[in-house]
Design a protein around this motif. Structure first.
Motif, PDB file in Angstrom:
ATOM      1  N   ALA A 194       0.844  -1.204   0.000  1.00 40.05           N
ATOM      2  CA  ALA A 194       0.000   0.000   0.000  1.00 40.05           C
ATOM      3  C   ALA A 194       0.881   1.256   0.000  1.00 40.05           C
ATOM      4  O   ALA A 194       0.615   2.214  -0.727  1.00 40.05           O
ATOM      5  N   HIS A 195       1.939   1.207   0.793  1.00 34.87           N
ATOM      6  CA  HIS A 195       2.873   2.337   0.846  1.00 34.87           C
ATOM      7  C   HIS A 195       3.471   2.585  -0.530  1.00 34.87           C
ATOM      8  O   HIS A 195       3.554   3.719  -1.000  1.00 34.87           O
ATOM      9  N   LYS A 198       0.797   4.144  -2.632  1.00 36.10           N
ATOM     10  CA  LYS A 198       0.372   5.491  -2.240  1.00 36.10           C
ATOM     11  C   LYS A 198       1.351   6.558  -2.710  1.00 36.10           C
ATOM     12  O   LYS A 198       0.948   7.693  -2.960  1.00 36.10           O
ATOM     13  N   ASN A 199       2.611   6.205  -2.814  1.00 35.77           N
ATOM     14  CA  ASN A 199       3.576   7.189  -3.299  1.00 35.77           C
ATOM     15  C   ASN A 199       3.276   7.632  -4.726  1.00 35.77           C
ATOM     16  O   ASN A 199       3.165   8.829  -4.975  1.00 35.77           O
ATOM     17  N   LEU A 201       0.433   7.449  -6.101  1.00 37.37           N
ATOM     18  CA  LEU A 201      -0.860   8.140  -6.023  1.00 37.37           C
ATOM     19  C   LEU A 201      -0.668   9.597  -5.589  1.00 37.37           C
ATOM     20  O   LEU A 201      -1.317  10.505  -6.127  1.00 37.37           O
ATOM     21  N   ALA A 202       0.236   9.776  -4.634  1.00 37.59           N
ATOM     22  CA  ALA A 202       0.500  11.144  -4.162  1.00 37.59           C
ATOM     23  C   ALA A 202       1.038  11.995  -5.315  1.00 37.59           C
ATOM     24  O   ALA A 202       0.663  13.161  -5.472  1.00 37.59           O
ATOM     25  N   LEU A 203       1.901  11.378  -6.116  1.00 37.39           N
ATOM     26  CA  LEU A 203       2.443  12.098  -7.272  1.00 37.39           C
ATOM     27  C   LEU A 203       1.324  12.439  -8.261  1.00 37.39           C
ATOM     28  O   LEU A 203       1.233  13.563  -8.759  1.00 37.39           O
ATOM     29  N   LEU A 205      -1.833  12.831  -7.683  1.00 31.66           N
ATOM     30  CA  LEU A 205      -2.687  13.896  -7.159  1.00 31.66           C
ATOM     31  C   LEU A 205      -2.021  15.263  -7.350  1.00 31.66           C
ATOM     32  O   LEU A 205      -2.674  16.245  -7.724  1.00 31.66           O
ATOM     33  N   MET A 206      -0.713  15.300  -7.115  1.00 33.92           N
ATOM     34  CA  MET A 206       0.025  16.557  -7.329  1.00 33.92           C
ATOM     35  C   MET A 206      -0.086  16.989  -8.793  1.00 33.92           C
ATOM     36  O   MET A 206      -0.272  18.179  -9.092  1.00 33.92           O
ATOM     37  N   MET A 229       3.555  11.486 -14.374  1.00 37.16           N
ATOM     38  CA  MET A 229       2.279  10.833 -14.047  1.00 37.16           C
ATOM     39  C   MET A 229       2.182   9.466 -14.711  1.00 37.16           C
ATOM     40  O   MET A 229       1.743   8.484 -14.107  1.00 37.16           O
ATOM     41  N   ARG A 235       4.222   2.409 -12.313  1.00 37.42           N
ATOM     42  CA  ARG A 235       4.820   1.909 -11.081  1.00 37.42           C
ATOM     43  C   ARG A 235       3.762   1.275 -10.177  1.00 37.42           C
ATOM     44  O   ARG A 235       3.934   0.177  -9.659  1.00 37.42           O
ATOM     45  N   HIS A 272       9.355  -1.990   0.558  1.00 39.84           N
ATOM     46  CA  HIS A 272       8.996  -1.139   1.691  1.00 39.84           C
ATOM     47  C   HIS A 272       9.714  -1.595   2.960  1.00 39.84           C
ATOM     48  O   HIS A 272      10.287  -0.794   3.689  1.00 39.84           O
TER      49      HIS A 272
ATOM     50  N   PHE B  14       7.567  12.842  -7.036  1.00 37.77           N
ATOM     51  CA  PHE B  14       6.567  13.490  -6.189  1.00 37.77           C
ATOM     52  C   PHE B  14       7.031  14.873  -5.735  1.00 37.77           C
ATOM     53  O   PHE B  14       6.302  15.862  -5.831  1.00 37.77           O
ATOM     54  N   ASN B  21       3.787  22.798  -7.854  1.00 40.71           N
ATOM     55  CA  ASN B  21       2.483  23.240  -7.361  1.00 40.71           C
ATOM     56  C   ASN B  21       2.613  24.377  -6.356  1.00 40.71           C
ATOM     57  O   ASN B  21       1.918  25.400  -6.459  1.00 40.71           O
ATOM     58  N   ALA B  85       3.289   7.917   3.401  1.00 37.80           N
ATOM     59  CA  ALA B  85       2.397   7.018   2.654  1.00 37.80           C
ATOM     60  C   ALA B  85       2.063   5.792   3.496  1.00 37.80           C
ATOM     61  O   ALA B  85       1.436   4.864   3.032  1.00 37.80           O
ATOM     62  N   VAL B  87       0.225   3.353   5.985  1.00 38.11           N
ATOM     63  CA  VAL B  87      -1.218   3.179   5.966  1.00 38.11           C
ATOM     64  C   VAL B  87      -1.873   3.502   7.296  1.00 38.11           C
ATOM     65  O   VAL B  87      -2.706   4.385   7.408  1.00 38.11           O
ATOM     66  N   PRO B 109      -1.939  10.092  -0.395  1.00 34.33           N
ATOM     67  CA  PRO B 109      -1.797  11.342  -1.148  1.00 34.33           C
ATOM     68  C   PRO B 109      -2.515  12.489  -0.441  1.00 34.33           C
ATOM     69  O   PRO B 109      -3.516  12.268   0.217  1.00 34.33           O
TER      70      PRO B 109
END
Lengths: 429, 127
Positions: A194-195, A198-199, A201-203, A205-206, A229, A235, A272, B14, B21, B85, B87, B109
């Motif tokens: 998940a970690h 999520k990384n 995903l964070a990118l 979203l940015m 993106m 990834r 991770h 990221f 941004n 990130a 959980v 995110p």
């Protein structure tokens, strides 16, 4: 045994006097009685049929009476059809005629005869005999009752079938166990995976945030953002696909496989944990490694298990370092020492691919090394491990026809060595 | 004058987009440090108003870096926002949170609005 005075066998003929007459001994009534006595008391069934007279029975000894439960008086002078079932009688006749026609012995290793006492299995040998005295052709048969032997064999076959079934059940259970252990690993890996998802995903979203504030076609950032993106999506996709492949439940499917991509994929699943524990990873793959027969998902399970074990063992190490080496060699000695599990498929001279996973962790005591592949053996605290990991690992290696050995390293830590036989395929080279 | 934000995170892509941004708003000047081993020197040199700190990083993790900042008389006063990130909240190293002197933990995110609010809030509180 006949006593020298003949006292035990009353009908013993006085051979010395009678044979001196020069007449054929078989015609002597005393001799006939003697032979009848012998024939009657032999532990095998003997009968004879007159081929010149519709194959009527002319001889029927005691054992034959016992086996068929038909007394001599009811058999002599009669045909098979008159004393046996039609089906049996026709079969006997067929064999008898064949014996006469060919003039040769016929061996019937197994035949079923319906008798008053039920079905009886016989081993029968039939021979043609020319009765010169009576000027007739005889079929003489000798039967041995093999009912018990056949029953025992049938029972053995039944037991064998049961055993095969149980074996199959065991195999299914083993595969289920492997899968259960894997799902547990998936549970453990889930947070890390998940970690790793999520990384990106964070990118993403940015990226979305940037683009949603209005797109200026002249903005030089846009191309870069879109490229980042795209890379993030790949990834995330790769890691999720990796987890799904890893958890898939399939029958064992061995295919010619290159190990390095499999190792990279497994490292991704534990990335991770590696990062979190500050573990350095050192990979060394021999160039142009030969392929080995491997079930990808199951072998990843082996790798993930070994990596996680190594990471746990290095929790207190100053500079935790995981080394993964893969190379090929010609096997000159099949390992048989402590801490080794060797399948029977490996022979000296085989070309093998060797995978080594080394850590610089706490190592394993000699006492524990002996128990390390036992199911439910664990040194981890309750909740941290079920003790199934290495037992499943060795089972999977065994299913691959390979060997695994775990040894302490001289300077601390452990080396796990897995050997897999190189696939000999027609496509290869 | 733009607020100075130091971002310490090993995720290069990221951080690059994050910088684009934040700087697009015109309110922030962002410096990125992808190598946590260099976090301390980057912070000493850049003198940020606020620090965004990742937790899981190779080399030094977020907790180690936060501890370094706490040991530095200048950097001790700079608010730190943990960005992770991970959980479950329990997974975020409690040590890291305690040592950073900051209780703000943002999960990835994170959207830009929330991040901006958080940064401005932290700067305001510190001032």
């Amino acid at each position: 045994m006949s006593g020298s005075d003949g006292s035990k066998t009353q009908r013993l003929p006085r051979r010395s006097t009678k044979t001196a007459t020069g007449r054929s001994p078989s015609l002597l009534p005393e001799n006939e009685a003697f032979l009848e006595g012998v024939i009657d008391n032999l532990p095998v069934a003997i009968f004879a049929k007159d081929a010149s007279d519709e194959f009527r029975f002319v001889l029927w000894n005691k054992k034959q009476e016992q086996i068929t439960t038909i007394p001599k008086e009811k058999a002599l002078g009669r045909t098979d059809l008159q004393i046996f079932s039609k089906e049996s009688a026709e079969y006997f006749r067929e064999v008898d005629e064949s014996v006469i026609r060919r003039g040769k012995l016929i061996d019937v290793p197994e035949e079923i005869v319906d008798t008053g006492a039920g079905e009886v299995w016989l081993h029968t040998v039939k021979v043609p005999i020319d009765d010169k005295v009576m000027e007739r052709k005889l079929v003489v048969g000798i039967s041995e009752d093999i009912t018990e032997r056949v029953r025992a064999r049938e029972q053995l076959e039944r037991l064998n079938r049961n055993l095969t079934e149980k074996n199959k059940e065991l195999e299914v259970t083993q595969l289920q166990l492997i899968q259960a252990e894997k799902m547990e690993s998936v549970g453990r890996l889930a947070a890390g995976v998940a970690h790793e998802v999520k990384n990106p995903l964070a990118l993403l979203l940015m990226g979305v945030e940037y683009l949603s504030t209005g797109i200026d076609p002249n903005d030089p950032n846009i191309e870069e953002i879109l490229s980042e993106m795209r890379e993030a999506i790949n990834r995330a996709d790769k890691i999720i696909r990796g987890l799904v492949d890893f958890s898939s439940e399939r029958q064992l499917a061995l295919e010619p496989t290159e190990l390095p991509p499999l190792i990279e994929q497994s490292l991704l699943l534990v990335r991770h944990e590696l990062t979190k524990n500050g573990v350095n990873v050192d990979i060394e793959f021999e160039k142009e490694l030969p392929k080995v027969m491997v079930d990808g998902a199951k072998f990843e399970q082996v790798l993930v298990n070994l990596f996680i074990n190594a990471i746990h063992a290095m929790a207190k190490s100053d500079r935790p370092k995981l080394e993964v080496l893969v190379y090929s060699e010609k096997l000159d000695q099949v390992p048989r020492d402590e801490g080794a599990r060797t399948a029977h498929h490996l022979r000296s001279g085989d070309e093998v691919v060797i995978l080594e996973v080394k850590d610089n962790g706490c190592g394993i005591s000699e006492a524990n090394l002996r128990k390390i592949f036992d199911p439910f053996f664990t040194t981890k605290a309750t909740g941290l491990g079920t003790g199934l990991g290495l037992s499943v690992v060795s089972k999977i290696v065994e299913l691959h026809g390979g060997a695994i050995r775990i040894r302490n390293r001289l300077l601390g830590g452990v080396t796990v060595r897995i050997m897999l036989k190189v696939t000999k395929t027609k496509e290869a080279d | 004058m733009a607020h100075k934000v130091l971002v310490i995170d090993d995720e290069a892509g990221f951080t690059k987009l994050l910088k684009m941004n934040l700087e697009k708003t015109g309110e922030f000047e962002v410096r990125i440090e992808n190598n946590s081993m260099k976090a301390l020197s980057a912070a000493r040199e850049f003198r940020p108003d606020v620090i965004l700190l990742d937790v899981v990083m190779p080399g030094l993790d977020g907790g180690d870096v936060a501890a370094q900042f706490q040991d530095d008389p200048m950097l001790r006063k700079v608010p730190v926002i943990m960005l992770t990130a991970l959980v479950s909240p329990g997974e975020t190293s409690q040590d890291a949170v305690a040592q950073s002197g900051s209780l703000t933990v943002l999960p990835k995110p994170v959207n830009l609005d929330k991040l901006t609010q958080c940064l401005l809030g932290a700067i305001e509180t510190a001032a």
